[in-house]
Write a protein that holds these residues in place. Structure first.
Motif, PDB file in Angstrom:
ATOM      1  N   LYS A   1       0.831  -1.202   0.000  1.00 29.36           N
ATOM      2  CA  LYS A   1       0.000   0.000   0.000  1.00 29.36           C
ATOM      3  C   LYS A   1       0.874   1.265   0.000  1.00 29.36           C
TER       4      LYS A   1
ATOM      5  N   LEU B   1     -10.601   4.342   3.449  1.00 29.76           N
ATOM      6  CA  LEU B   1      -9.773   3.275   2.892  1.00 29.76           C
ATOM      7  C   LEU B   1      -9.514   3.525   1.403  1.00 29.76           C
TER       8      LEU B   1
ATOM      9  N   ARG C   1       3.347  -6.951   9.108  1.00 28.62           N
ATOM     10  CA  ARG C   1       2.669  -5.883   9.872  1.00 28.62           C
ATOM     11  C   ARG C   1       3.169  -5.824  11.309  1.00 28.62           C
TER      12      ARG C   1
ATOM     13  N   HIS D   1      -1.532  -5.697   1.557  1.00 38.27           N
ATOM     14  CA  HIS D   1      -2.766  -6.480   1.424  1.00 38.27           C
ATOM     15  C   HIS D   1      -2.425  -7.831   0.813  1.00 38.27           C
TER      16      HIS D   1
HETATM   17  P1  CMP Z   1      -6.737  -5.187   4.019  1.00 39.69           P
HETATM   18  O1  CMP Z   1      -6.161  -6.503   4.375  1.00 39.69           O
HETATM   19  O2  CMP Z   1      -6.237  -4.506   2.815  1.00 39.69           O
HETATM   20  O3  CMP Z   1      -8.332  -5.361   3.876  1.00 39.69           O
HETATM   21  C1  CMP Z   1      -9.263  -4.395   4.273  1.00 39.69           C
HETATM   22  C2  CMP Z   1      -8.628  -3.178   4.840  1.00 39.69           C
HETATM   23  O4  CMP Z   1      -9.501  -2.320   5.536  1.00 39.69           O
HETATM   24  C3  CMP Z   1      -7.613  -3.595   5.867  1.00 39.69           C
HETATM   25  O5  CMP Z   1      -6.517  -4.196   5.262  1.00 39.69           O
HETATM   26  C4  CMP Z   1      -7.354  -2.287   6.590  1.00 39.69           C
HETATM   27  O6  CMP Z   1      -6.384  -1.515   5.944  1.00 39.69           O
HETATM   28  C5  CMP Z   1      -8.701  -1.611   6.460  1.00 39.69           C
HETATM   29  N1  CMP Z   1      -9.380  -1.598   7.738  1.00 39.69           N
HETATM   30  C6  CMP Z   1      -9.893  -2.641   8.395  1.00 39.69           C
HETATM   31  N2  CMP Z   1     -10.441  -2.234   9.548  1.00 39.69           N
HETATM   32  C7  CMP Z   1     -10.259  -0.890   9.611  1.00 39.69           C
HETATM   33  C8  CMP Z   1     -10.574   0.107  10.547  1.00 39.69           C
HETATM   34  N3  CMP Z   1     -11.227  -0.192  11.670  1.00 39.69           N
HETATM   35  N4  CMP Z   1     -10.222   1.367  10.265  1.00 39.69           N
HETATM   36  C9  CMP Z   1      -9.584   1.669   9.113  1.00 39.69           C
HETATM   37  N5  CMP Z   1      -9.242   0.760   8.182  1.00 39.69           N
HETATM   38  C10 CMP Z   1      -9.567  -0.501   8.433  1.00 39.69           C
END
Ligand code: CMP
Length: 144
Positions: free
Chosen positions: A10, A62, A103, A116
């Motif tokens: 990202k 997002l 992470r 991701h």
């Molecule tokens: P990702 O694995 O890319 O899939 C969905 C994304 O939503 C996740 O990673 C986070 O970056 C984002 N996400 C999930 N929960 C939250 C949250 N509570 N606040 C902001 N972003 C979120």
């Protein structure tokens, strides 16, 4: 052996200079990079990619985050790559991710969680098709 997963570094991961580290981890694990490009995703692409989250309160944030700068989109191939990539990436919230995961080692913020990875075979298929044309992916013939 030919299982493929979609991985995206990202904008925060790219900006923080983690591209080489992340690629290196997947290579050392034994996976093969079969697709790679850097793009600033369009709003359309971002909304399609995160379609399953469109009712969530964080959806618009997002989408604006993921379109805010370059993303390194990749397809990795190898045995068990979908589940193993998720294990190497760690939990969605970096604060809940074990040290040793991407992470867990590099992040603290769920909205800026670096990377991701597809969560299932169906997601992998859908996301690879969304981000890549088939001519942008290596075939067995090219690799051998
Ligand atoms: P990702 O694995 O890319 O899939 C969905 C994304 O939503 C996740 O990673 C986070 O970056 C984002 N996400 C999930 N929960 C939250 C949250 N509570 N606040 C902001 N972003 C979120």
């Amino acid at each position: 052996n030919d299982e493929r997963t979609f991985i995206a570094i990202k904008p925060d991961g790219v900006a923080r200079g983690l591209v080489g580290e992340i690629i290196s981890r997947f290579q050392r694990k034994g996976y093969t990079l079969v697709g790679l490009k850097q793009v600033v995703p369009s709003k359309d692409l971002a909304e399609s990619h995160y379609e399953e989250h469109k009712e969530r309160p964080f959806f618009s944030g997002l989408v604006s985050f993921i379109t805010s700068g370059p993303v390194v989109a990749m397809v990795w191939e190898g045995k068990g790559s979908i589940a193993m990539a998720r294990a190497m990436i760690g939990a969605t919230n970096p604060l809940a991710s074990a040290p040793g995961t991407i992470r867990g080692d590099f992040g603290v913020d769920v909205g800026r969680n670096i990377i991701h990875g597809s969560d299932s075979a169906d997601s992998a298929k859908r996301e690879i098709a969304l981000w890549f044309k088939s001519c942008e992916l290596l075939t067995e013939v090219v690799r051998s």
